[in-house]
Write a protein that holds these residues in place. Sequence first.
Motif, PDB file in Angstrom:
ATOM      1  N   ARG A   1      53.981  53.406  16.051  1.00 41.02           N
ATOM      2  CA  ARG A   1      55.239  54.055  15.650  1.00 41.02           C
ATOM      3  C   ARG A   1      55.293  55.481  16.188  1.00 41.02           C
ATOM      4  O   ARG A   1      54.355  56.257  16.000  1.00 41.02           O
ATOM      5  CB  ARG A   1      55.314  54.072  14.121  1.00 41.02           C
ATOM      6  N   LEU A   2      56.396  55.800  16.845  1.00 39.51           N
ATOM      7  CA  LEU A   2      56.580  57.151  17.375  1.00 39.51           C
ATOM      8  C   LEU A   2      57.143  58.026  16.243  1.00 39.51           C
ATOM      9  O   LEU A   2      58.301  57.899  15.858  1.00 39.51           O
ATOM     10  CB  LEU A   2      57.545  57.094  18.570  1.00 39.51           C
ATOM     11  N   LEU A   3      56.277  58.890  15.684  1.00 37.83           N
ATOM     12  CA  LEU A   3      56.660  59.696  14.518  1.00 37.83           C
ATOM     13  C   LEU A   3      57.474  60.923  14.923  1.00 37.83           C
ATOM     14  O   LEU A   3      58.264  61.434  14.154  1.00 37.83           O
ATOM     15  CB  LEU A   3      55.413  60.164  13.763  1.00 37.83           C
ATOM     16  N   ARG A   4      57.207  61.429  16.127  1.00 34.56           N
ATOM     17  CA  ARG A   4      57.978  62.579  16.624  1.00 34.56           C
ATOM     18  C   ARG A   4      58.252  62.345  18.104  1.00 34.56           C
ATOM     19  O   ARG A   4      57.335  62.035  18.862  1.00 34.56           O
ATOM     20  CB  ARG A   4      57.182  63.879  16.415  1.00 34.56           C
ATOM     21  N   GLU A   5      59.534  62.459  18.491  1.00 34.10           N
ATOM     22  CA  GLU A   5      59.917  62.245  19.892  1.00 34.10           C
ATOM     23  C   GLU A   5      59.512  63.454  20.727  1.00 34.10           C
ATOM     24  O   GLU A   5      59.559  64.585  20.242  1.00 34.10           O
ATOM     25  CB  GLU A   5      61.442  62.081  20.006  1.00 34.10           C
ATOM     26  N   GLY A   6      59.138  63.213  21.966  1.00 35.79           N
ATOM     27  CA  GLY A   6      58.759  64.317  22.849  1.00 35.79           C
ATOM     28  C   GLY A   6      58.857  63.887  24.301  1.00 35.79           C
ATOM     29  O   GLY A   6      59.508  62.878  24.619  1.00 35.79           O
ATOM     30  N   ALA A   7      58.181  64.619  25.171  1.00 37.08           N
ATOM     31  CA  ALA A   7      58.316  64.379  26.606  1.00 37.08           C
ATOM     32  C   ALA A   7      57.696  63.051  27.051  1.00 37.08           C
ATOM     33  O   ALA A   7      58.111  62.466  28.042  1.00 37.08           O
ATOM     34  CB  ALA A   7      57.681  65.525  27.385  1.00 37.08           C
ATOM     35  N   VAL A   8      56.671  62.574  26.325  1.00 33.38           N
ATOM     36  CA  VAL A   8      56.171  61.216  26.588  1.00 33.38           C
ATOM     37  C   VAL A   8      57.038  60.296  25.727  1.00 33.38           C
ATOM     38  O   VAL A   8      56.959  60.302  24.505  1.00 33.38           O
ATOM     39  CB  VAL A   8      54.674  61.086  26.235  1.00 33.38           C
TER      40      VAL A   8
ATOM     41  N   SER B   1      54.756  68.112  21.301  1.00 32.56           N
ATOM     42  CA  SER B   1      54.280  66.823  21.808  1.00 32.56           C
ATOM     43  C   SER B   1      54.888  65.639  21.050  1.00 32.56           C
ATOM     44  O   SER B   1      55.276  65.756  19.882  1.00 32.56           O
ATOM     45  CB  SER B   1      52.755  66.755  21.680  1.00 32.56           C
ATOM     46  N   SER B   2      54.928  64.505  21.726  1.00 32.81           N
ATOM     47  CA  SER B   2      55.276  63.240  21.071  1.00 32.81           C
ATOM     48  C   SER B   2      54.110  62.894  20.153  1.00 32.81           C
ATOM     49  O   SER B   2      52.956  63.088  20.537  1.00 32.81           O
ATOM     50  CB  SER B   2      55.414  62.124  22.102  1.00 32.81           C
ATOM     51  N   ILE B   3      54.399  62.377  18.949  1.00 33.82           N
ATOM     52  CA  ILE B   3      53.308  61.938  18.054  1.00 33.82           C
ATOM     53  C   ILE B   3      53.417  60.433  17.831  1.00 33.82           C
ATOM     54  O   ILE B   3      54.444  59.948  17.333  1.00 33.82           O
ATOM     55  CB  ILE B   3      53.365  62.662  16.687  1.00 33.82           C
ATOM     56  N   LEU B   4      52.360  59.714  18.211  1.00 35.59           N
ATOM     57  CA  LEU B   4      52.356  58.256  18.112  1.00 35.59           C
ATOM     58  C   LEU B   4      51.306  57.812  17.109  1.00 35.59           C
ATOM     59  O   LEU B   4      50.121  58.122  17.262  1.00 35.59           O
ATOM     60  CB  LEU B   4      52.051  57.656  19.492  1.00 35.59           C
ATOM     61  N   ASP B   5      51.735  57.078  16.103  1.00 34.99           N
ATOM     62  CA  ASP B   5      50.805  56.550  15.107  1.00 34.99           C
ATOM     63  C   ASP B   5      50.254  55.218  15.611  1.00 34.99           C
ATOM     64  O   ASP B   5      51.004  54.239  15.745  1.00 34.99           O
ATOM     65  CB  ASP B   5      51.545  56.367  13.766  1.00 34.99           C
ATOM     66  N   LEU B   6      48.947  55.189  15.882  1.00 40.80           N
ATOM     67  CA  LEU B   6      48.308  53.963  16.377  1.00 40.80           C
ATOM     68  C   LEU B   6      47.548  53.248  15.259  1.00 40.80           C
ATOM     69  O   LEU B   6      46.804  52.311  15.526  1.00 40.80           O
ATOM     70  CB  LEU B   6      47.356  54.298  17.536  1.00 40.80           C
ATOM     71  N   THR B   7      47.738  53.681  14.014  1.00 43.09           N
ATOM     72  CA  THR B   7      47.047  53.005  12.907  1.00 43.09           C
ATOM     73  C   THR B   7      47.887  51.859  12.356  1.00 43.09           C
ATOM     74  O   THR B   7      47.465  51.146  11.463  1.00 43.09           O
ATOM     75  CB  THR B   7      46.698  53.968  11.749  1.00 43.09           C
TER      76      THR B   7
ATOM     77  N   TRP C   1      46.753  61.885  29.116  1.00 48.30           N
ATOM     78  CA  TRP C   1      45.923  63.065  28.811  1.00 48.30           C
ATOM     79  C   TRP C   1      45.295  63.624  30.075  1.00 48.30           C
ATOM     80  O   TRP C   1      44.866  62.840  30.908  1.00 48.30           O
ATOM     81  CB  TRP C   1      44.810  62.693  27.815  1.00 48.30           C
ATOM     82  N   PRO C   2      45.153  64.950  30.214  1.00 43.65           N
ATOM     83  CA  PRO C   2      45.750  65.925  29.321  1.00 43.65           C
ATOM     84  C   PRO C   2      47.272  65.927  29.455  1.00 43.65           C
ATOM     85  O   PRO C   2      47.781  65.753  30.555  1.00 43.65           O
ATOM     86  CB  PRO C   2      45.159  67.251  29.814  1.00 43.65           C
ATOM     87  N   GLY C   3      47.966  66.109  28.331  1.00 43.79           N
ATOM     88  CA  GLY C   3      49.428  66.077  28.359  1.00 43.79           C
ATOM     89  C   GLY C   3      50.051  66.042  26.988  1.00 43.79           C
ATOM     90  O   GLY C   3      49.330  66.046  25.981  1.00 43.79           O
ATOM     91  N   PRO C   4      51.393  65.971  26.933  1.00 47.71           N
ATOM     92  CA  PRO C   4      52.123  66.169  25.675  1.00 47.71           C
ATOM     93  C   PRO C   4      52.212  64.943  24.758  1.00 47.71           C
ATOM     94  O   PRO C   4      53.276  64.646  24.239  1.00 47.71           O
ATOM     95  CB  PRO C   4      53.505  66.625  26.146  1.00 47.71           C
TER      96      PRO C   4
END
Length: 330
Positions: A189-196, A178-184, A82-85
């Motif tokens: 779990r990476l819910l959506r792939e992205g640049a990170v 953005s990449s979406i990462l579930d930390l719960t 952060w800041p970032g995708p």
Amino acid sequence: MDKTIQEAVKILENGGLVAIPTETVYGLAADAENPEAVAKIYAAKKRPTNHPLIVHVADALCLTDWAREVPESAIKLTNAFWPGPLTIVLKRSKRAKDFVTGGQDTVALRCPAHPITHELLKAFDNGRSRGLAAPSANSFGKISPSLAQHVKEDLGLKPEGSVDMIIDGGPCDVGIESSILDLTCNPPRLLREGAVTGDMISQVIGEPVLHGINNLSPRVPGTLKSHYAPNHPLELVKAEDLAGKAQFLARHFKSFALIAPGKLGRRFSPISEKAFVYEDTNDLQVNLYDWLHQLDKTGAEVILVVPPEYSDKSAGVLDRLARAAAPKKL
Ligand code: TXA
Ligand code: MG
């Protein structure tokens, strides 16, 4: 404070909608704590209201205001990216209301890197950890915007359109969401792939991440099969099959538009309606949405795309291409 930012803050404080540039794609922003303002986002996009929105914040200090649990991994990841995708999903605090989380007990948080939007978030936050709910600034199911022009053409400015202000911050550097990462959950779990990428995340947190959604995962409409779709049919073609495919189309008097790598792209450009040639995966990722917007305007009957090989780095762009190619009916 810059005049544009001042004007944008005023609109947002009055419950209006501002299209904001981010490093990934343009977002359609509203005050994340104002239910009427957030309702306008859903109406403008024609998006189902149970689909949760990402809350954009000025910095990682806001985490404890929006989430009731901030794991160690969230600190490490926001320090690194952060800041970032990268968007992280955490257990929500009372501040994250149902109208922004789609009724889920979690909240998605992201701190975007685009300098204008970063300034805007700091001005809007003003020491109160206020956030902006912002999905991509496109009609539901359509191609995401990577230029201010795309937002003008799709959602449009008031009074004809639905947006109060569009801030032009130039072309988006990353080009996909953005990449979406579930930390719960454990492991994350990476819910959506992205640049990170998954590998980049694993390196920072020191454990592997899972990819994709499962039955227990929260809803992510970006993961509906047909999404980010052009109006024309889009087909993924292997490099070795392109000649045969082109011949087949020619025999049926059908024209095609093309996105293909280097030499291959240059060889087939002359017989296509319009072609874009990419030099590497990043080139494709950065330009993909603009190229799809442009190819959608040609008279070609089909858009052919020769994708790059699968790798940790290409996972994001391959995911968007697969969705753009998926049949439109769900
Ligand atoms: O790069 C981006 O993330 C862009 C820019 C504007 O920041 N935004 C974006 O928003 O792509 P949108 O709404 O088009 O996609 C956000 C995704 C949706 O698929 C949504 O379901 C998911 O984030 N999401 C939001 N809150 C969530 C939550 N609590 N749990 C899981 N997924 C969530
Ligand atoms: Mg979207």
